[in-house]
Design a protein around this motif. Structure first.
Motif, PDB file in Angstrom:
ATOM      1  N   UNK A 186       0.863  -1.180   0.000  1.00 18.14           N
ATOM      2  CA  UNK A 186       0.000   0.000   0.000  1.00 18.14           C
ATOM      3  C   UNK A 186       0.895   1.224   0.000  1.00 18.14           C
ATOM      4  N   UNK A 187       0.333   2.351  -0.434  1.00 13.90           N
ATOM      5  CA  UNK A 187       1.117   3.575  -0.524  1.00 13.90           C
ATOM      6  C   UNK A 187       1.649   3.959   0.852  1.00 13.90           C
ATOM      7  N   UNK A 188       2.949   4.227   0.904  1.00 16.27           N
ATOM      8  CA  UNK A 188       3.598   4.594   2.162  1.00 16.27           C
ATOM      9  C   UNK A 188       3.994   6.063   2.089  1.00 16.27           C
ATOM     10  N   UNK A 189       3.134   6.930   2.580  1.00 17.76           N
ATOM     11  CA  UNK A 189       3.428   8.349   2.571  1.00 17.76           C
ATOM     12  C   UNK A 189       4.184   8.774   3.818  1.00 17.76           C
ATOM     13  N   UNK A 190       4.319  10.060   3.975  1.00 18.38           N
ATOM     14  CA  UNK A 190       5.035  10.602   5.122  1.00 18.38           C
ATOM     15  C   UNK A 190       5.878  11.789   4.718  1.00 18.38           C
ATOM     16  N   UNK A 191       5.775  12.857   5.470  1.00 20.58           N
ATOM     17  CA  UNK A 191       6.513  14.061   5.128  1.00 20.58           C
ATOM     18  C   UNK A 191       7.867  14.126   5.811  1.00 20.58           C
ATOM     19  N   UNK A 243       8.541   9.161   9.575  1.00 16.31           N
ATOM     20  CA  UNK A 243       7.209   8.680   9.211  1.00 16.31           C
ATOM     21  C   UNK A 243       7.256   7.726   8.019  1.00 16.31           C
ATOM     22  N   UNK A 244       8.152   7.974   7.086  1.00 11.65           N
ATOM     23  CA  UNK A 244       8.278   7.045   5.960  1.00 11.65           C
ATOM     24  C   UNK A 244       8.790   5.688   6.434  1.00 11.65           C
ATOM     25  N   UNK A 245       9.752   5.727   7.337  1.00 14.75           N
ATOM     26  CA  UNK A 245      10.262   4.465   7.894  1.00 14.75           C
ATOM     27  C   UNK A 245       9.150   3.723   8.635  1.00 14.75           C
ATOM     28  N   UNK A 246       8.363   4.463   9.427  1.00 11.73           N
ATOM     29  CA  UNK A 246       7.266   3.827  10.159  1.00 11.73           C
ATOM     30  C   UNK A 246       6.216   3.275   9.205  1.00 11.73           C
ATOM     31  N   UNK A 247       5.938   4.018   8.103  1.00 10.31           N
ATOM     32  CA  UNK A 247       4.920   3.563   7.150  1.00 10.31           C
ATOM     33  C   UNK A 247       5.357   2.288   6.442  1.00 10.31           C
TER      34      UNK A 247
END
Length: 406
Positions: A76-81, A85-89
């Motif tokens: 699924x799309x892993x967003x994060x600014x 957050x990208x690592x967590x996603x």
């Protein structure tokens, strides 16, 4: 032959893919753990996950040799600014760890099953081709019956005959080995419950937004119809009655004005009844969907046949949506298709209900048109599906299916 060749190619390539997957899994895990205490931990994890997903993507395509099509990606799309957050996603997706698990398991499965498949195919091929090579490996001390089979021409051709008998067994073994490896790969690499829940959530969010838009559009339509229709006629009747009252006070005749006002009030009442039927036909509640469809067919300018069990009852929301599907289908057929006849078929079970509207018009209906799009929103709000088939020249087929489990 193609299936067997694909299965053998899958097993043989697993002998190479297994060690590569294991080496990368160990190296990437060690590197990420070592760098986790530094500022490079996050980028290292994302880079390792990217490469791991690339290897898993190759594995999905490789499994497609046996399955006939590649395994669908589970991500699924892993967003994060931010980097955190990208690592967590990425780390929160089960597919990330299932990819790594498969690359680890690929070593025993790929090497073990691959060697077994290659040996099976090699033995079968060797026995089949015994006359071409057995003469070059004489062994006078070989025990019976190996010696006569390997050192005599009849014996070598006997091996070929034995090989022909072993071909079905070898084919079965190769296919079963490949199917076992693919089954484990699909269990780990195919989309799982996490992606299904994410997609279902996104679908429900889209459906909810479309329903809200459809309800707002319906309210605007009702308000417009009331303002431009019934309200205008009632205001006109009030003005006419006021003029009649003025004439009466002046001693004049007002019979024509009263008659005009009565006609305007009758028209306003008819308009209000039409609006009420447009919101929810009372016959649906009183007599059910089949009776409402029969009434709708009787009001249509087309020749309409209604088929289905008249005793079937469904949830009120389903009946309402199905009714409006039929109403829109008949309206489109009468206005745009040039049809002369139409058929409405109602089918229902304990779990699903479907309604089909078919006309004999010229076809060419646009499935993305405003009317059909509004119907689609109403149907999707109930987790239903709407399909439209309208090739040029006709016929036009409109079918809606709804779940209606009690």
């Amino acid at each position: 032959m193609r299936r067997t060749a694909a299965a053998l190619a899958y097993l043989a390539s697993g002998v190479v893919a297994g060690p590569v997957g294991l080496l990368w899994s160990v190296a990437s895990t060690v590197a990420v753990l070592v760098l986790a205490i530094t500022q490079l931990g996050g980028p290292a994890f994302l880079g390792a996950a990217w490469v791991t997903r690339g290897l898993a993507r190759l594995e999905r395509h490789r499994a497609g040799w046996v399955l006939g099509r590649p395994i669908d990606p589970p991500y699924v799309a892993a967003g994060g600014d931010t980097l955190r957050r990208r690592v967590a996603a990425v780390g929160s997706q089960p597919a990330t760890w299932r990819d790594l698990a498969w690359l680890v398991l690929l070593f025993p499965f790929g090497v073990g099953l691959g060697v077994a498949g290659i040996v099976t195919a090699a033995v079968c091929a060797g026995v089949l081709t015994a006359p071409a090579w057995a003469w070059a490996v004489p062994n006078p001390r070989a025990p019976f019956p190996v010696k006569p089979l390997m050192t005599t021409t009849p014996g070598r051709f006997g091996l070929t005959l034995l090989g022909l008998l072993l071909v079905p067994l070898a084919v079965w073994i190769v296919r079963r080995l490949a199917a076992l490896e693919v089954a484990v790969a699909r269990a780990l690499l195919a989309p799982g419950e996490h992606r299904r829940l994410v997609e279902e959530t996104e679908r429900l969010a889209r459906t909810r937004a479309r329903v809200v838009d459809a309800q707002a559009a319906e309210l605007r339509r009702i308000e417009r119809d009331l303002h431009d229709g019934a309200q205008a006629r009632i205001v006109g009747a009030g003005i006419t009655l006021a003029l009649a009252a003025r004439k009466i006070r002046a001693g004049g005749a007002a019979a024509d004005d009263v008659e005009t006002a009565r006609r305007q009030l009758d028209e306003a009442l008819a308009e209000l009844r039409r609006l009420v039927r447009g919101i929810h036909p009372p016959i649906l509640t009183d007599r059910g969907l089949h009776a409402a469809l029969a009434a709708l067919a009787a009001d249509s300018p087309l020749t309409v046949a209604v088929r289905g069990d008249a005793g079937l009852r469904f949830p009120a929301a389903v009946e309402s949506a199905a009714y409006f599907v039929a109403a829109e289908g008949l309206a489109n057929a009468a206005k745009h298709s040039g049809a002369g006849a139409c058929a409405i078929e109602l089918r229902g079970t304990e779990s699903r209900v479907s309604i089909t509207v078919e006309d004999d018009g010229r076809g060419g209906a646009d499935p993305a048109g405003a009317g059909l799009d509004g119907l689609r929103r109403r149907v999707e709000a109930l987790d239903g599906t709407l399909t439209v088939s309208s090739p040029p020249g006709g016929p036009t087929l409109l079918k809606a299916e709804f779940p209606c489990a009690s």
